[in-house]
Design an enzyme around this catalytic site. Structure first.
Site, PDB file in Angstrom:
ATOM      1  N   LYS A  90       0.811  -1.230   0.000  1.00 46.32           N
ATOM      2  CA  LYS A  90       0.000   0.000   0.000  1.00 46.32           C
ATOM      3  C   LYS A  90       0.843   1.278   0.000  1.00 46.32           C
ATOM      4  CE  LYS A  90      -4.331  -1.700   0.504  1.00 46.32           C
ATOM      5  NZ  LYS A  90      -4.344  -2.894   1.319  1.00 46.32           N
ATOM      6  N   GLU A 112      -9.985   6.256   2.893  1.00 44.80           N
ATOM      7  CA  GLU A 112     -10.853   5.213   3.434  1.00 44.80           C
ATOM      8  C   GLU A 112      -9.962   4.040   3.828  1.00 44.80           C
ATOM      9  OE1 GLU A 112     -10.037   5.285   0.290  1.00 44.80           O
ATOM     10  OE2 GLU A 112      -9.549   3.185  -0.064  1.00 44.80           O
ATOM     11  N   SER A 378       1.698  -9.831  -0.867  1.00 44.12           N
ATOM     12  CA  SER A 378       1.318  -8.406  -0.802  1.00 44.12           C
ATOM     13  C   SER A 378       1.588  -7.783   0.560  1.00 44.12           C
ATOM     14  CB  SER A 378      -0.145  -8.231  -1.186  1.00 44.12           C
ATOM     15  OG  SER A 378      -0.977  -9.069  -0.405  1.00 44.12           O
TER      16      SER A 378
HETATM   17  C1  PLP Z   1      -5.220  -4.024   1.043  1.00 45.79           C
HETATM   18  C2  PLP Z   1      -4.514  -5.280   0.850  1.00 45.79           C
HETATM   19  C3  PLP Z   1      -4.854  -6.172  -0.194  1.00 45.79           C
HETATM   20  C4  PLP Z   1      -6.015  -5.957  -1.113  1.00 45.79           C
HETATM   21  O1  PLP Z   1      -5.984  -4.802  -1.896  1.00 45.79           O
HETATM   22  P1  PLP Z   1      -5.586  -4.788  -3.410  1.00 45.79           P
HETATM   23  O2  PLP Z   1      -5.880  -3.381  -3.825  1.00 45.79           O
HETATM   24  O3  PLP Z   1      -6.446  -5.769  -4.133  1.00 45.79           O
HETATM   25  O4  PLP Z   1      -4.158  -5.119  -3.536  1.00 45.79           O
HETATM   26  C5  PLP Z   1      -4.093  -7.314  -0.360  1.00 45.79           C
HETATM   27  N1  PLP Z   1      -3.070  -7.604   0.467  1.00 45.79           N
HETATM   28  C6  PLP Z   1      -2.727  -6.788   1.487  1.00 45.79           C
HETATM   29  C7  PLP Z   1      -1.591  -7.176   2.368  1.00 45.79           C
HETATM   30  C8  PLP Z   1      -3.435  -5.607   1.719  1.00 45.79           C
HETATM   31  O5  PLP Z   1      -3.079  -4.803   2.736  1.00 45.79           O
END
Ligand code: PLP
Length: 401
Positions: A90, A112, A378
């Site tokens: 993020k 948000e 992610s």
């Molecule tokens: C917010 C988040 C997601 C989902 O959001 P995307 O916009 O689809 O990437 C996935 N993994 C993590 C660790 C997150 O914090």
């Protein structure tokens, strides 16, 4: 050559656009005019990449996961977004948007958040840039993601619990848009995923595209070719997926597999599998696939993963899925829990429960031994340890840990 990029009107095929109340027309139009000249300028790129390097800790490693590779009969590389400052992808986006906001002369930042990851990433860059930050968060999420609320407060942000609707992410988005309508002059809305009115989906995708930019040279170094056979990512709104695939969208040699949150199953009432279940509708300023009833009432999303808990999905991904460019798998809660334990025990990496959905997708694919597979982790799973421990029994049928 086919292009899955946004067109000049902000559409990806039939999806996207900017459907905003009249009071925001000027604001959104100004942003549409400003974003490309700014983010493509040398001064912006210099500052953005310097912060990514020394503040976020990029490039994130591309790690060859030996034991998991043996398990799945392929060459599996993990793109380690979990190692970024604040623990997820993020921050790549919030760094970019805060620089843009400053260039545009905005003095107040709103955002948000669902699980609180985007809220924390926004509060972080606001502290860094000394800008006022207000975060909208569903009251239900405020309760279940308490540590992130405290992190945001410590960083100096004001957190507004939202008590409308189901009191989760979708309601927080609506409330942020409402606030923006009241303060269009001085306020910049930092959107956390590839959603919202044009230009946000494209802006967020471009800010996250550093992920695939790095994958290209990292693979060239490790494999002698700059493309993989497979890319795998989890998908909520679609930002880590967009970043992972950005430089490969039009490269048909690369297969793209996305894992959305099935909850109890995409064909049950307890699911967040928007691409499986959604129909075309308008949500939070864009045309996309939305989980809704026949009257267009938004249906609540359900998944064990707060970061994937959204009834819509970014327009770029709606288009690519519809055209067959991406293969979208629905991963249920129990499969994700198992995936999280598997990565933890085999590689010593505790993934975010969102990322565990991508790990679980491996089980549903069959690879050739030489296939190069890049999977984006992610985020890190510190925030989810309690969820993993509490729900361990759920994963029993897939194996024991
Ligand atoms: C917010 C988040 C997601 C989902 O959001 P995307 O916009 O689809 O990437 C996935 N993994 C993590 C660790 C997150 O914090």
């Amino acid at each position: 050559m086919k292009s899955y990029q946004v067109d000049e009107n902000g559409f990806y095929g039939e999806f996207g656009g900017a459907y905003v109340p009249e009071i925001l027309y000027k604001c959104v139009h100004d942003l549409q005019e400003a974003y490309l000249p700014i983010i493509e300028s040398e001064a912006f790129k210099r500052e953005y990449h310097a912060l990514l390097k020394d503040y976020v800790g990029r490039p994130s490693p591309l790690y060859y996961a030996q034991r998991m590779s043996e398990q799945y009969g392929c060459k599996l590389y993990l793109k380690r977004e979990d190692l970024n400052h604040t623990g997820a992808h993020k921050i790549n986006n919030t760094i970019g948007q805060i620089l843009l906001a400053k260039q545009m002369g905005k003095t107040r930042i709103i955002a948000e958040t669902g699980a609180g990851q985007h809220g924390v990433a926004t509060a972080t860059v606001c502290a860094l840039m000394n800008l006022k930050c207000e975060v909208f968060m569903g009251a239900t999420d405020v309760e279940r993601q308490h540590t992130n609320v405290e992190r945001m407060k410590m960083l100096g942000a004001e957190v507004h619990p939202v008590r409308t609707g189901n009191m989760t992410l979708s309601d927080a988005c609506s409330e942020a848009i409402r606030d923006w309508c009241c303060h269009p002059q001085d306020t910049f809305y930092i959107v956390g995923s590839t959603m919202g009115p044009h230009p946000y989906p494209d802006l967020v995708a471009k800010m996250q595209s550093v992920i695939s930019e790095e994958i290209k040279w990292q693979l060239a170094e490790k494999e002698g070719r700059d493309y993989p056979d497979y890319l795998i990512a989890c998908i909520g709104g679609g930002s880590n997926a967009a970043g992972t695939i950005y430089h490969y969208m039009d490269d048909e040699r690369v297969k793209i597999v996305l894992a959305e949150a099935g909850g109890h199953g995409w064909d049950t009432d307890y699911t967040a599998a928007t691409i499986h279940r959604g129909t075309t509708g308008i949500l939070h300023g864009a045309k996309m696939l939305v989980m809704q009833d026949e009257d267009g009432q938004i249906q609540e999303a359900f998944t064990i993963s707060a970061g994937l808990d959204y009834p819509g999905v970014g327009p770029m991904h709606c288009n690519m899925a519809k055209k067959g460019r991406t293969q979208v798998l629905s991963i249920n809660d129990d499969e994700a829990i198992y995936g999280g334990y598997e990565l933890t025990r085999m590689e010593g990496i505790i993934p975010a429960i969102e990322s565990a959905h991508a790990i679980a997708a491996l089980k549903k694919l069959s690879f050739k031994k030489d296939d190069v597979v890049v999977l984006t982790v992610s985020g890190r799973g510190d925030k989810d340890v309690e969820t993993y421990l509490k729900n361990k029994a759920m994963a029993k049928e897939y194996g024991n840990f």
